[in-house]
Each structure stands twice: as C-alpha cells, then as structure tokens.
Write a protein that holds these residues in place. Structure first.
Motif, mmCIF file in Angstrom:
data_model
loop_
_atom_site.group_PDB
_atom_site.id
_atom_site.type_symbol
_atom_site.label_atom_id
_atom_site.label_comp_id
_atom_site.label_asym_id
_atom_site.label_seq_id
_atom_site.Cartn_x
_atom_site.Cartn_y
_atom_site.Cartn_z
ATOM 1 N N PHE A 28 1.193 -1.037 -0.114
ATOM 2 C CA PHE A 28 -0.184 0.417 -0.157
ATOM 3 C C PHE A 28 0.695 1.399 -0.389
ATOM 4 N N GLY A 29 0.713 1.657 -1.163
ATOM 5 C CA GLY A 29 1.826 3.195 -1.467
ATOM 6 C C GLY A 29 3.422 2.512 -1.789
ATOM 7 N N SER A 30 3.670 4.059 -2.068
ATOM 8 C CA SER A 30 4.867 3.704 -2.454
ATOM 9 C C SER A 30 5.524 3.626 -2.107
ATOM 10 N N CYS A 31 6.123 3.298 -1.074
ATOM 11 C CA CYS A 31 7.559 2.917 -0.073
ATOM 12 C C CYS A 31 7.256 1.227 -0.183
ATOM 13 N N SER A 32 5.903 0.944 0.097
ATOM 14 C CA SER A 32 5.783 -0.158 -0.372
ATOM 15 C C SER A 32 6.100 -1.091 -1.238
ATOM 16 N N HIS A 33 5.272 -0.525 -1.814
ATOM 17 C CA HIS A 33 5.366 -0.979 -4.000
ATOM 18 C C HIS A 33 6.641 -0.982 -4.341
ATOM 19 N N MET A 34 8.013 0.277 -4.308
ATOM 20 C CA MET A 34 9.180 0.438 -4.918
ATOM 21 C C MET A 34 10.342 1.031 -3.857
ATOM 22 N N GLY A 35 9.731 0.774 -2.591
ATOM 23 C CA GLY A 35 11.078 1.773 -1.881
ATOM 24 C C GLY A 35 10.741 2.864 -1.091
ATOM 25 N N GLY A 36 10.300 3.635 -2.379
ATOM 26 C CA GLY A 36 9.701 5.302 -1.778
ATOM 27 C C GLY A 36 10.678 6.814 -1.202
ATOM 28 N N ILE A 37 10.705 7.092 -0.977
ATOM 29 C CA ILE A 37 11.642 7.855 -0.321
ATOM 30 C C ILE A 37 12.469 7.687 0.752
ATOM 31 N N PRO A 38 11.920 6.802 1.708
ATOM 32 C CA PRO A 38 13.098 5.635 2.129
ATOM 33 C C PRO A 38 14.491 4.934 1.766
ATOM 34 N N GLY A 39 13.428 4.924 0.412
ATOM 35 C CA GLY A 39 14.305 4.427 0.092
ATOM 36 C C GLY A 39 15.764 4.961 -1.111
ATOM 37 N N MET A 40 15.773 5.779 -0.683
ATOM 38 C CA MET A 40 16.398 6.841 -1.351
ATOM 39 C C MET A 40 17.666 6.349 -0.536
ATOM 40 N N GLY A 41 17.190 6.061 0.728
ATOM 41 C CA GLY A 41 18.911 5.878 2.169
ATOM 42 C C GLY A 41 20.121 4.671 1.090
ATOM 43 N N ASN A 42 19.229 3.954 -0.086
ATOM 44 C CA ASN A 42 20.660 2.737 -0.482
ATOM 45 C C ASN A 42 21.136 3.235 -1.709
ATOM 46 N N PHE A 43 21.247 5.262 -1.391
ATOM 47 C CA PHE A 43 22.854 5.576 -2.416
ATOM 48 C C PHE A 43 23.785 5.410 -0.885
ATOM 49 N N PHE A 44 23.168 5.162 -0.311
ATOM 50 C CA PHE A 44 24.662 5.297 0.860
ATOM 51 C C PHE A 44 24.517 4.013 1.480
ATOM 52 N N SER A 45 25.376 3.684 2.089
ATOM 53 C CA SER A 45 25.985 2.896 3.136
ATOM 54 C C SER A 45 25.328 3.104 4.212
ATOM 55 N N LYS A 46 24.928 2.405 5.101
ATOM 56 C CA LYS A 46 24.020 2.266 6.815
ATOM 57 C C LYS A 46 25.098 3.263 7.538
ATOM 58 N N ASP A 47 26.858 2.959 7.047
ATOM 59 C CA ASP A 47 27.807 3.150 8.304
ATOM 60 C C ASP A 47 27.243 5.013 7.819
ATOM 61 N N SER A 48 27.081 5.315 6.210
ATOM 62 C CA SER A 48 27.407 6.499 6.234
ATOM 63 C C SER A 48 26.377 7.307 6.760
ATOM 64 N N ILE A 49 25.073 6.299 7.317
ATOM 65 C CA ILE A 49 23.828 7.339 7.816
ATOM 66 C C ILE A 49 24.028 7.069 8.688
ATOM 67 N N LEU A 50 24.720 6.491 9.114
ATOM 68 C CA LEU A 50 24.350 6.512 10.864
ATOM 69 C C LEU A 50 25.195 7.241 11.598
ATOM 70 N N LYS A 51 26.893 7.414 10.160
ATOM 71 C CA LYS A 51 27.926 8.111 10.772
ATOM 72 C C LYS A 51 27.555 9.630 11.089
ATOM 73 N N ASN A 52 27.278 10.225 9.482
ATOM 74 C CA ASN A 52 26.068 11.391 9.543
ATOM 75 C C ASN A 52 25.582 11.730 10.707
#
Ligand code: SF4
Ligand code: SF4
Length: 321
Positions: A90-114
């Motif tokens: 239901f909705g873009s995030c569940s369907h295609m990843g959505g806005i949270p999916g743009m996190g995949n441009f970055f590594s998990k470590d860099s997201i937490l560090k930032n």
C-alpha cells in the motif's frame, strides 16, 4: 455472512498512507460497516502479540505501507503475510521503496555516522551510537537492527497486489475496497491503478507540445507557471509521460510537476531508467554543447529519476542486495 477481516500496518514510512485512509472521510463509515478491522495500530491499541495470536490466514486482507529497513519491520512483514489471505503493498514505499529507499544511495555506516556525528545540528561529544542492546538502571532495552539496505515489501515476502501512490489516491483505495468486497479482484500481481501514463488524464494534456524544445530545466519557484499549459512544455521536470495514471494529476492541477509517485506502467521494468531515457529522447536533435547545458540544469538527477523507486530498480537489484 461474516464480514471480511481487514488489517492495516505501517513499516518504514512517513505515515501519510495511514492519513490517506482517514481521507476517505465519511466513506470510512461504509468501510467500517462492511469490514471488521482487526489490526490497525496507528488508530487503535493493537500490539504485535495480537497478530501472533491470530490463526494463519485469519485476516482476509492486509494493507501494508512502508518499506523494510529494520529487523522489526522485516519480522512484521513476515507476520502480516502469514496471517493474511491477501497482502496488498500500500503506497510507494511498500511498492517501490519510496522516499526511504533513497537511503540506498548511501551505506548503512555513512547514514549512522551522518545522523549521529556529522550533521551540522548534532553535538555528540561522547560519540554515542545506537546499540541493539543497552543496560539501563530500569532494565535491558532492545532496539531493532538497522539493516544494510531498504527493501520493498515484495523483496521480503510474497505480495498479492499493489496500490501505488504517495499516498495512494482515495479513488484507488475506494475502488480496491469495492473490488475486495465484491470479490472482483484482478489477477494476482496487478497494480490496482490504470495502466496508462498520467499525461492521459492530466487536464493540461491538450497543450503538451508534440516536439519539446527545452533549453534548460527550471524548478517551479524559478518561473511564473502558466496554470493552463503543460508543465513539461514550460521547462519543468514533469514525469507525467512515464508515470502511471490514477491520481488524476493532483500535483499538476496545483502547478507542481509530477515527481512519479505512482511508479511505472506494467510495460516498464525500471522506472528511473525509463524516465531518464524519456528525457534523453527530448534532447536527441540538439547539439552536444546544448545537451550538456540542459543536463546541467537538472538538479539532483539521482533523486529526480529514482525518488521513489531505487530499491526496486535494476541497478539496485544488480548489487545482489
Ligand atoms: S503537465 Fe505533466 S502530466 Fe500534464 S500533460 Fe504535461 S507532461 Fe503530462
Ligand atoms: S501527479 Fe505524480 S507525484 Fe503527484 S500524486 Fe500524481 S503520480 Fe504522484
């Protein structure tokens, strides 16, 4: 006859999809009269154990919004699948990843560090980072694991239908509920929205130029937008030609170009690649230096073309994630 049992749940999302259910306004009374809502933690006090206690397939339909980023969301996705006969992304995030999916441009470590160290608004002198287990004077506190990537619902569990949009339009929700109640759902895997481009239902479509001549892309605040004419023809990055219809041009009616939340039609495998090639085709008859100038005017191309669909893109899948 007993009423169908329906559940709603949210995972990694902003909550706007839950608001869309409230946007049914008085129609929500018809929904409540026609179905038994047996799980909806956003609106009522339901807990994870309430789902665990259900028999397998006990819910007739479950609407799950949000992508999957944490171990708890992954667990809930499996639980909702197990307890539902029909599971709807239901909705873009569940369907295609959505806005949270743009996190995949970055590594998990860099997201937490930032987030915990480098962002200008952060003061973290002790270098504190979230831990999955913390002992406090009041006992042990556990947090879900922040997983390596954002995934779509169908990358984690089997999904029956998709209701697209950020958030899904009320009309599409109403039609989907009608199809469920009348037992008239289409074949499994269908996206419950018209399989044609948004331009086909945009009130500006008659003014869309046959041949686009764009010297430079602009953002809406940079021009006085003509509220009658095609936005793409005015040099705004409108993704209507490559986006699935169903929202009736809610953004374009408000002078805002479409950003593609309904995703692609069924003939497209990778929304971002299709959008990119669609824009590239506008530039084919130009001199190379003019093409460069137009490309330079696209602010944040990654975010523009993959704003809602990065986890479902072929590029991301090719990473083997
Ligand atoms: S404004 Fe956008 S959606 Fe409407 S006709 Fe033009 S390109 Fe298509
Ligand atoms: S116009 Fe585009 S971005 Fe806006 S709701 Fe419709 S599909 Fe989504």
């Amino acid at each position: 006859m007993s009423k169908p049992k329906v559940g709603f749940n949210w995972l990694a999302s902003c909550g706007g999809c839950e608001e869309a259910i409230i946007d049914l306004n008085e129609k929500i009374l018809d929904v409540v009269a026609a179905v038994d809502i047996v799980f909806w933690p956003c609106a009522m006090d339901f807990k994870k154990d309430d789902v665990r206690a259900m028999a397998d397939g006990e819910m007739d339909v479950c609407f799950v919004n949000g992508a999957i980023r944490t171990s708890e969301e992954e667990e809930m996705a499996h639980l909702m699948r197990q307890k539902s006969k029909i599971l709807i992304a239901f909705g873009s995030c569940s369907h295609m990843g959505g806005i949270p999916g743009m996190g995949n441009f970055f590594s998990k470590d860099s997201i937490l560090k930032n987030s915990y160290q480098e962002s200008p608004s952060t003061i973290n002198l002790d270098g504190t980072f979230p831990q999955m287990e913390t002992i406090t004077p009041l006992g042990e506190v556990e947090l879900p694991e922040f997983l390596e990537y954002v995934r779509t619902l169908n990358q984690v569990v089997d999904v029956d239908y998709y209701l697209p949009g950020c958030p899904p339009p009320v009309r599409l929700i109403t039609e989907a509920l009608g199809a469920i109640l009348e037992n008239k759902l289409p074949p499994k895997g269908t996206v419950l929205a018209p399989d044609k481009a948004l331009c086909d239902e945009c009130p500006r479509k008659e003014t869309k130029p046959d041949k686009m001549e764009i010297a430079e892309f602009k953002r809406p605040y940079q021009i006085i937008v003509d509220s009658e004419k095609c936005l793409l023809g005015q040099g705004l990055m409108c993704l209507g030609p490559v986006t699935r219809a169903g929202c009736e041009g809610v953004c374009t009616k408000a002078n805002m170009p479409c950003t593609g939340c309904q995703g692609p039609t069924s003939r497209v495998q990778d929304y971002g690649a299709k959008a990119l090639s669609g824009f590239a085709s506008i530039l084919t008859s130009m001199e190379e230096k003019d093409v460069e100038a137009v490309l330079d005017s696209i602010v944040d191309p990654n975010g523009t073309f993959y704003r809602y669909s990065l986890p479902s893109s072929m590029m991301f899948k090719s990473l083997g994630a």
